[in-house]
Structures are given as structure tokens and as C-alpha cells.
Design a protein around this motif. Structure first.
Motif, PDB file in Angstrom:
ATOM      1  N   GLN A 271       3.219   6.104  -2.727  1.00 58.72           N
ATOM      2  CA  GLN A 271       4.430   6.595  -3.311  1.00 58.72           C
ATOM      3  C   GLN A 271       4.668   6.449  -4.784  1.00 58.72           C
ATOM      4  O   GLN A 271       5.719   7.372  -5.329  1.00 58.72           O
ATOM      5  N   ARG A 272       3.690   5.968  -5.401  1.00 57.78           N
ATOM      6  CA  ARG A 272       3.669   6.099  -6.891  1.00 57.78           C
ATOM      7  C   ARG A 272       5.158   5.368  -7.403  1.00 57.78           C
ATOM      8  O   ARG A 272       5.754   6.087  -8.142  1.00 57.78           O
ATOM      9  N   VAL A 273       5.886   4.252  -6.989  1.00 59.03           N
ATOM     10  CA  VAL A 273       6.992   3.794  -7.099  1.00 59.03           C
ATOM     11  C   VAL A 273       7.045   3.597  -8.579  1.00 59.03           C
ATOM     12  O   VAL A 273       5.960   2.965  -9.101  1.00 59.03           O
ATOM     13  N   ARG A 274       8.018   3.354  -9.289  1.00 57.81           N
ATOM     14  CA  ARG A 274       8.467   3.109 -10.549  1.00 57.81           C
ATOM     15  C   ARG A 274       7.822   1.546 -10.884  1.00 57.81           C
ATOM     16  O   ARG A 274       7.240   1.139 -11.901  1.00 57.81           O
ATOM     17  N   GLY A 275       8.202   0.645 -10.073  1.00 55.89           N
ATOM     18  CA  GLY A 275       7.744  -0.688 -10.006  1.00 55.89           C
ATOM     19  C   GLY A 275       8.232  -1.356  -8.537  1.00 55.89           C
ATOM     20  O   GLY A 275       8.832  -0.591  -7.951  1.00 55.89           O
ATOM     21  N   VAL A 276       8.051  -2.482  -8.450  1.00 54.54           N
ATOM     22  CA  VAL A 276       8.218  -3.110  -7.461  1.00 54.54           C
ATOM     23  C   VAL A 276       8.872  -4.619  -7.540  1.00 54.54           C
ATOM     24  O   VAL A 276       8.405  -5.106  -8.294  1.00 54.54           O
ATOM     25  N   LEU A 277       9.983  -5.032  -6.868  1.00 46.40           N
ATOM     26  CA  LEU A 277      10.312  -6.317  -6.556  1.00 46.40           C
ATOM     27  C   LEU A 277       9.971  -6.956  -5.516  1.00 46.40           C
ATOM     28  O   LEU A 277      10.241  -6.396  -4.395  1.00 46.40           O
ATOM     29  N   LEU A 278       9.211  -8.312  -5.589  1.00 50.20           N
ATOM     30  CA  LEU A 278       8.482  -8.629  -4.388  1.00 50.20           C
ATOM     31  C   LEU A 278       8.992 -10.258  -4.250  1.00 50.20           C
ATOM     32  O   LEU A 278       8.712 -10.997  -5.259  1.00 50.20           O
ATOM     33  N   THR A 279       9.288 -10.501  -3.136  1.00 49.11           N
ATOM     34  CA  THR A 279       9.306 -12.105  -2.534  1.00 49.11           C
ATOM     35  C   THR A 279       7.973 -12.148  -1.549  1.00 49.11           C
ATOM     36  O   THR A 279       8.031 -11.593  -0.471  1.00 49.11           O
ATOM     37  N   PRO A 280       7.227 -12.872  -2.234  1.00 54.65           N
ATOM     38  CA  PRO A 280       5.708 -12.721  -1.682  1.00 54.65           C
ATOM     39  C   PRO A 280       5.633 -13.960  -0.267  1.00 54.65           C
ATOM     40  O   PRO A 280       6.587 -14.504  -0.325  1.00 54.65           O
ATOM     41  N   THR A 281       5.107 -13.293   0.586  1.00 58.59           N
ATOM     42  CA  THR A 281       4.759 -14.275   2.022  1.00 58.59           C
ATOM     43  C   THR A 281       3.456 -14.795   2.121  1.00 58.59           C
ATOM     44  O   THR A 281       3.268 -15.654   2.656  1.00 58.59           O
ATOM     45  N   ASP A 282       2.410 -13.816   1.382  1.00 61.56           N
ATOM     46  CA  ASP A 282       1.172 -14.272   1.633  1.00 61.56           C
ATOM     47  C   ASP A 282       0.895 -15.423   0.661  1.00 61.56           C
ATOM     48  O   ASP A 282       0.686 -15.273  -0.654  1.00 61.56           O
ATOM     49  N   ALA A 283       0.487 -16.505   1.186  1.00 66.52           N
ATOM     50  CA  ALA A 283       0.256 -17.842   0.251  1.00 66.52           C
ATOM     51  C   ALA A 283      -1.117 -17.617  -0.191  1.00 66.52           C
ATOM     52  O   ALA A 283      -1.231 -18.241  -1.406  1.00 66.52           O
ATOM     53  N   SER A 284      -1.870 -16.831   0.060  1.00 62.17           N
ATOM     54  CA  SER A 284      -3.285 -16.769  -0.549  1.00 62.17           C
ATOM     55  C   SER A 284      -3.367 -16.050  -1.801  1.00 62.17           C
ATOM     56  O   SER A 284      -4.167 -16.148  -2.783  1.00 62.17           O
TER      57      SER A 284
ATOM     58  N   SER B 285       0.696  -1.110  -0.008  1.00 64.51           N
ATOM     59  CA  SER B 285       0.167   0.052   0.039  1.00 64.51           C
ATOM     60  C   SER B 285       0.722   1.316   0.020  1.00 64.51           C
ATOM     61  O   SER B 285       0.756   2.323  -0.481  1.00 64.51           O
ATOM     62  N   LEU B 286       2.209   1.252   0.752  1.00 67.61           N
ATOM     63  CA  LEU B 286       3.053   2.364   0.815  1.00 67.61           C
ATOM     64  C   LEU B 286       3.485   2.613  -0.454  1.00 67.61           C
ATOM     65  O   LEU B 286       3.788   3.793  -0.906  1.00 67.61           O
ATOM     66  N   PHE B 287       3.838   1.437  -1.325  1.00 65.89           N
ATOM     67  CA  PHE B 287       4.486   1.705  -2.662  1.00 65.89           C
ATOM     68  C   PHE B 287       3.359   2.210  -3.495  1.00 65.89           C
ATOM     69  O   PHE B 287       3.834   3.193  -4.384  1.00 65.89           O
ATOM     70  N   ALA B 288       2.167   1.922  -3.470  1.00 64.98           N
ATOM     71  CA  ALA B 288       1.282   2.441  -4.248  1.00 64.98           C
ATOM     72  C   ALA B 288       0.967   3.965  -4.031  1.00 64.98           C
ATOM     73  O   ALA B 288       0.835   4.640  -4.855  1.00 64.98           O
TER      74      ALA B 288
ATOM     75  N   ARG C 270      -3.731 -12.931  -2.046  1.00 69.80           N
ATOM     76  CA  ARG C 270      -4.509 -11.592  -1.789  1.00 69.80           C
ATOM     77  C   ARG C 270      -3.901 -10.377  -1.980  1.00 69.80           C
ATOM     78  O   ARG C 270      -4.395  -9.435  -2.808  1.00 69.80           O
ATOM     79  N   ASN C 271      -2.785 -10.432  -1.316  1.00 64.99           N
ATOM     80  CA  ASN C 271      -2.076  -9.115  -1.382  1.00 64.99           C
ATOM     81  C   ASN C 271      -1.584  -8.492  -2.595  1.00 64.99           C
ATOM     82  O   ASN C 271      -1.577  -7.523  -3.066  1.00 64.99           O
ATOM     83  N   ILE C 272      -1.238  -9.722  -3.643  1.00 70.84           N
ATOM     84  CA  ILE C 272      -0.692  -9.471  -4.941  1.00 70.84           C
ATOM     85  C   ILE C 272      -2.016  -9.042  -5.854  1.00 70.84           C
ATOM     86  O   ILE C 272      -1.952  -7.970  -6.610  1.00 70.84           O
ATOM     87  N   ASP C 273      -3.009  -9.721  -5.355  1.00 64.05           N
ATOM     88  CA  ASP C 273      -4.138  -9.151  -6.529  1.00 64.05           C
ATOM     89  C   ASP C 273      -4.752  -7.914  -6.124  1.00 64.05           C
ATOM     90  O   ASP C 273      -5.095  -7.082  -7.043  1.00 64.05           O
ATOM     91  N   THR C 274      -4.670  -7.586  -4.747  1.00 64.10           N
ATOM     92  CA  THR C 274      -4.858  -6.160  -4.536  1.00 64.10           C
ATOM     93  C   THR C 274      -3.931  -4.934  -4.926  1.00 64.10           C
ATOM     94  O   THR C 274      -4.404  -3.919  -5.544  1.00 64.10           O
ATOM     95  N   PHE C 275      -2.750  -5.301  -4.970  1.00 64.03           N
ATOM     96  CA  PHE C 275      -1.494  -4.363  -5.684  1.00 64.03           C
ATOM     97  C   PHE C 275      -1.786  -4.550  -7.032  1.00 64.03           C
ATOM     98  O   PHE C 275      -1.503  -3.323  -7.668  1.00 64.03           O
ATOM     99  N   ARG C 276      -2.117  -5.572  -7.602  1.00 62.41           N
ATOM    100  CA  ARG C 276      -2.262  -5.469  -9.100  1.00 62.41           C
ATOM    101  C   ARG C 276      -3.294  -4.238  -9.875  1.00 62.41           C
ATOM    102  O   ARG C 276      -3.140  -3.772 -10.759  1.00 62.41           O
TER     103      ARG C 276
END
Length: 341
Positions: free
Chosen positions: A117-130, A112-115, A132-138
Motif C-alpha cells: 500500500q506504500r504507506v507513509r510510514g509504520v508504527l510497530l510493536t513487534p512480536t517476532d523475537a528473531s 507486507s500489506l503496508f509495503a 526477521r520480519n523487521i529486517d525484511t520490511f527494512r
């Protein structure tokens, strides 16, 4: 409180227009040398620092790349960050590094913070097995690349290591050394990396004609040294203690090694240990640690390059095709596993 210096203050001090100051900052080659020197002198004298947030609002593109990893206390992720930072710096970008601490809630907060701050993009090692966090960020339409995780069932890019092959490397090595009863200190079962390394271990056992009962799994809630010490204590309490242990990462392996040392168990004669990642501390341990090496710096750099390529494609300057990059692990043999059975 001292008032901040603005671009108008610089223009007034240098005796030029605001537009000229802007040109000196953003397009210095368009300004005469004498004028440029006068403006730069005023900037230095007044201590003017341009507002990056204001520049972002005008340009619609940030000069910051987000990096969200599982645990910045793990040197493996420090090396991933080094690789990403190197590639970002070459492109004129900075990296905002955040630590989810293997918490799905903290992961959601940082995304949410990255969104925001309107970052250029994100490198992510996900921890949420469901997922949902990635779906929301997308929904924010911010490009991201998965790091140390294969992009299964998604269209995003990913850079990972073949953890199934890595788990097999570790167990084949222990089987070749004569071990037939092996523990797997596995970490949180929800992590893909943990499951893939277990799959590789079971594959290697099957190749050798051994059943899954030869692998005794000891799950842990975290992937750190303290969790490794706890697993080591549980291992010591087993009536039919395995002769070897494979750990899902080096921090767990170092914790197991500490527990064995405290209990007077000799490594590798009484218990062989193999870790995963090959962090710097592996070679420097009291008993140098055999480990499955991941090319962490390369992984971070490749992920950043894919992300940069995708963001440039959005501006029409370069074509980008999503792809999955899978790197190969390497077994590094040291004294912790060299006992003869």
C-alpha cells in the motif's frame, strides 16, 4: 453495476477542462470563485470521489500511516492508537490499524500489506523475537518507529516505557506491604516487555535483600484475561501459594482476580494483586486494581510525531535524528494490594 464517476465526467458536467477540476480539488485558491462553485456543484451532484490510489502513484507518497500492534483487544493498545491517530490527523493523515495477535506470521503479512500500500510510514510493536520480519520490511525503505519497545541494535526511532523501572515499582510496593513470596504471571517469554518487567521485579527483591526464589514465575502463552484465569487456576493449585501476584499486564491481572473470586479467595486479604498498564477497566474492577501506569496515549502520539518528522526529512523540509524516547511509569495504588501482612 453502476459505473464510477471520473474526473472527465465532472469536467463535462461543469463545462470546464480536466485541469480546472484538478485545480479545484488540489489547489482551490487558484480557481475563480464562480468556477470553483460550478465544479463543486458537479462533484456533489455526480457523487465524484477522487482516487486516492491514483493520487499516490502520481505523488509517490501515501496519506496513510500504518500501525501494527500486538493485540487490539487490549485497551492499552487502543489508547496507543488514539494517540497516534490524533497526531496523524493533525498532519492530514489517516491511520491503518492492524493487529498481529502476537503472531509472527500475521505480523509478516501485515508488514507486507503496508509495503504494497506504500504507506507513509509504520508504527510497530513487534512480536517476532528473531527480528526477521523487521529486517525484511527494512528493505522497502519505508520509515518505521518501534512502539512500546526500545530500538536495541538498530538505528530506528523508538518510544517505550522503562519496564525495568515499572517491574521494580510493583515489587517494591508488595515488599513494603509485607509480602515475601510473590508470583509473577509473565506472559510469553519472547516479549521484551515481559522480560524487562521480570528484571525489574528481581532487582527490587535484591534491593530488599531477598533472593530470586521469592519470585515464582507463571508464564502464559498470551496476554489476555483467559490466560490470566488459567494462571490463577495454576496458582490455586500450588501447595505453598504466594501471598501476592504481579501480572505483566492488567488483562492477566483481571483474569487472576476472576479465578480468585470464583474460588472464594479474598483479594487482597488472601492474595494481593498488582497489574500493569492501568487500563480503564483496572479502576472499574470488582476489586479496584493496583497497576503500573503507562502513558499509552502519549506514547502513540510521540511515536507518530517522530515518524512524521522522519518522513518530512526525506523531502528535505525538516532535519531528523533517530532517537529513543523512554517514558517513566507510575504506580497507581488501589484496593487489590492494600492488605496488611
Amino acid at each position: 453495476m453502476a459505473q464510477s464517476v471520473g474526473i472527465k465526467d465532472v469536467a463535462r458536467a461543469a463545462g470546464v477542462s480536466v485541469g480546472t477540476v484538478s485545480n479545484v480539488i488540489n489547489r482551490p485558491d487558484t480557481v475563480a470563485t464562480e468556477t470553483r462553485a460550478r465544479v463543486q456543484s458537479a462533484i456533489d451532484r455526480l457523487g465524484y470521489v477522487r482516487s486516492e490510489s491514483a493520487r499516490q502513484l502520481r505523488a509517490g507518497r501515501s496519506r496513510i500511516m500504518g500501525l501494527l500492534v500486538l493485540d487490539m483487544g487490549n485497551p492499552f493498545f487502543v489508547d496507543v492508537a488514539r494517540g497516534a491517530e490524533r497526531a496523524a490527523r493533525e498532519a492530514g493523515l489517516g491511520v491503518m490499524v492492524c493487529n498481529s495477535a502476537q503472531s509472527a506470521g500475521e505480523e509478516a503479512d501485515y508488514l507486507s500489506l503496508f509495503a504494497e500500500q506504500r504507506v507513509r510510514g509504520v508504527l510497530l510493536t513487534p512480536t517476532d523475537a528473531s527480528g526477521r520480519n523487521i529486517d525484511t520490511f527494512r528493505r522497502h525503505n519505508i520509515p518505521f518507529v518501534l512502539v512500546d519497545r526500545v530500538a536495541e541494535g538498530t538505528t530506528e526511532c523508538s518510544v517505550s516505557v522503562d519496564d525495568v523501572a515499572g517491574g521494580a515499582l510493583a515489587i517494591r510496593h508488595l515488599i513494603d506491604a509485607g509480602h515475601r513470596s510473590i508470583a509473577y504471571v509473565s506472559g510469553p517469554p519472547g516479549l521484551n516487555q515481559v522480560r524487562d518487567r521480570r528484571t525489574g521485579a528481581l532487582n527490587a527483591l535484591a534491593e530488599a535483600g531477598l533472593g530470586p526464589e521469592c519470585l515464582r514465575e507463571l508464564p502464559t502463552e498470551r496476554l489476555d484475561v483467559a490466560a490470566g484465569r488459567d494462571a490463577g487456576a495454576r496458582l490455586l493449585g500450588l501447595a505453598d501459594r504466594p501471598t501476592a501476584v504481579f501480572c505483566a499486564n492488567d488483562l492477566l491481572a483481571l483474569g487472576v482476580l476472576q479465578a480468585m473470586y470464583a474460588a472464594g479467595i479474598t483479594v487482597p486479604d488472601d492474595l494481593a494483586i498488582v497489574g500493569y498498564d492501568d487500563i480503564e477497566f483496572a479502576a472499574a474492577a470488582a476489586v479496584p486494581l493496583t497497576s503500573v501506569r503507562q502513558p499509552a496515549v502519549t506514547m502513540g502520539a510521540l511515536a507518530a510525531e517522530l515518524l512524521l518528522e522522519e518522513t518530512e526529512a526525506e523531502t528535505g523540509t525538516k532535519r531528523h535524528d533517530h532517537r529513543r524516547v523512554v517514558l517513566q511509569p507510575e504506580l497507581v495504588v488501589r484496593r487489590s494490594s492494600l492488605s496488611a501482612r
